[in-house]
Design a protein around this motif. Sequence first.
Motif, PDB file in Angstrom:
ATOM      1  N   LEU A 182      35.197  45.066  32.599  1.00 50.80           N
ATOM      2  CA  LEU A 182      36.323  45.992  32.415  1.00 50.80           C
ATOM      3  C   LEU A 182      36.623  46.682  33.736  1.00 50.80           C
ATOM      4  CD1 LEU A 182      35.277  47.716  29.059  1.00 50.80           C
ATOM      5  CD2 LEU A 182      36.966  45.909  29.361  1.00 50.80           C
ATOM      6  N   CYS A 183      37.900  47.011  33.964  1.00 50.85           N
ATOM      7  CA  CYS A 183      38.289  47.690  35.199  1.00 50.85           C
ATOM      8  C   CYS A 183      37.795  49.130  35.196  1.00 50.85           C
ATOM      9  CB  CYS A 183      39.795  47.632  35.382  1.00 50.85           C
ATOM     10  SG  CYS A 183      40.717  48.429  34.065  1.00 50.85           S
ATOM     11  N   GLN A 184      37.679  49.715  34.020  1.00 49.01           N
ATOM     12  CA  GLN A 184      37.095  51.044  33.852  1.00 49.01           C
ATOM     13  C   GLN A 184      36.535  51.068  32.430  1.00 49.01           C
ATOM     14  OE1 GLN A 184      41.016  52.860  34.682  1.00 49.01           O
ATOM     15  NE2 GLN A 184      40.891  53.842  32.696  1.00 49.01           N
ATOM     16  N   ASP A 185      35.522  51.922  32.190  1.00 49.92           N
ATOM     17  CA  ASP A 185      34.815  51.874  30.907  1.00 49.92           C
ATOM     18  C   ASP A 185      35.742  51.996  29.714  1.00 49.92           C
ATOM     19  OD1 ASP A 185      32.442  51.494  32.090  1.00 49.92           O
ATOM     20  OD2 ASP A 185      31.781  53.583  31.985  1.00 49.92           O
ATOM     21  N   GLU A 193      33.799  39.283  41.780  1.00 47.87           N
ATOM     22  CA  GLU A 193      35.238  39.347  41.568  1.00 47.87           C
ATOM     23  C   GLU A 193      35.580  38.717  40.235  1.00 47.87           C
ATOM     24  OE1 GLU A 193      37.437  38.009  44.957  1.00 47.87           O
ATOM     25  OE2 GLU A 193      36.384  39.453  46.233  1.00 47.87           O
ATOM     26  N   GLY A 194      36.586  39.307  39.593  1.00 46.28           N
ATOM     27  CA  GLY A 194      36.969  38.781  38.288  1.00 46.28           C
ATOM     28  C   GLY A 194      38.148  39.549  37.774  1.00 46.28           C
ATOM     29  N   GLU A 239      32.563  32.649  34.141  1.00 46.85           N
ATOM     30  CA  GLU A 239      33.941  32.291  34.446  1.00 46.85           C
ATOM     31  C   GLU A 239      34.804  33.507  34.806  1.00 46.85           C
ATOM     32  OE1 GLU A 239      37.549  29.806  32.374  1.00 46.85           O
ATOM     33  OE2 GLU A 239      35.559  29.720  31.476  1.00 46.85           O
ATOM     34  N   VAL A 240      34.669  34.577  34.031  1.00 44.15           N
ATOM     35  CA  VAL A 240      35.540  35.734  34.242  1.00 44.15           C
ATOM     36  C   VAL A 240      35.043  36.706  35.310  1.00 44.15           C
ATOM     37  CG1 VAL A 240      36.675  35.729  31.998  1.00 44.15           C
ATOM     38  CG2 VAL A 240      34.455  36.854  32.253  1.00 44.15           C
ATOM     39  N   GLU A 294      43.566  43.228  35.001  1.00 49.14           N
ATOM     40  CA  GLU A 294      43.582  43.743  36.368  1.00 49.14           C
ATOM     41  C   GLU A 294      42.416  43.109  37.143  1.00 49.14           C
ATOM     42  OE1 GLU A 294      45.768  45.793  37.520  1.00 49.14           O
ATOM     43  OE2 GLU A 294      44.911  47.104  39.041  1.00 49.14           O
ATOM     44  N   GLU A 295      42.644  42.840  38.441  1.00 52.55           N
ATOM     45  CA  GLU A 295      41.558  42.272  39.231  1.00 52.55           C
ATOM     46  C   GLU A 295      40.452  43.294  39.430  1.00 52.55           C
ATOM     47  OE1 GLU A 295      42.676  40.297  42.788  1.00 52.55           O
ATOM     48  OE2 GLU A 295      43.895  38.844  41.686  1.00 52.55           O
ATOM     49  N   ILE A 296      39.243  42.822  39.345  1.00 54.16           N
ATOM     50  CA  ILE A 296      38.081  43.682  39.509  1.00 54.16           C
ATOM     51  C   ILE A 296      37.284  43.183  40.704  1.00 54.16           C
ATOM     52  CG2 ILE A 296      35.901  44.428  38.484  1.00 54.16           C
ATOM     53  CD1 ILE A 296      36.969  43.805  35.804  1.00 54.16           C
TER      54      ILE A 296
END
Length: 184
Positions: free
Chosen positions: A140-143, A74-75, A40-41, A82-84
């Motif tokens: 996560l957008c960044q680790d 995409e998620g 989902e995410v 934040e969009e990834i």
Amino acid sequence: MNGLDPRAPLVLDTRELGRRPGSQREVTRTVPAPADLGIEVLSVPEGAPVELDLRLEAVMEGVLVTGTAKAVLEGECARCLEEISEDIAVTFQELFVYDDIRDSAEAEEDDEVSMLQDDLVDLEPLLRDAVVLALPFQPLCQDDCPGLCTECGARLADEPDHTHEAPIDPRWAALTELTQDPTD
Ligand SMILES: [Zn+2]
Ligand SMILES: [Zn+2]
């Protein structure tokens, strides 16, 4: 069981291999992503391009399919929303057994076995499993995403120095209370 559509983008025809062990075929194609490719995410949006690079190889029992799939996920970040958007490349390998070699009762008992249907391979379950397995537990957008400020919801990765006025020192607070407290 419904027959597979040989024209469907994720269905491969193995008849060219002629069931001769050792015969091989390389297939490169870009297909539109099926629905729900991911979780989902984090998922490959339906219809987005999935690049497939496949090798089909006839063996005694069936056809061995080896390949890679590349797509864009995409998620949103589990911490700051934040969009990834990130590239994914997965590899997979699966033996599809000729459906007329195994008797169907035996095959039904063992649903771990993938079967060819009229010499067609349905790649979709294989692709779906490979993609889901490759997904991070928490996108996560960044680790080291610091997430959101618990007080105002600001995205901390954008504002490393984000702070709020320090709460009043409790000792001063007590004093303020004393001076403000009406004594009458
Ligand atoms: Zn984040
Ligand atoms: Zn804040």
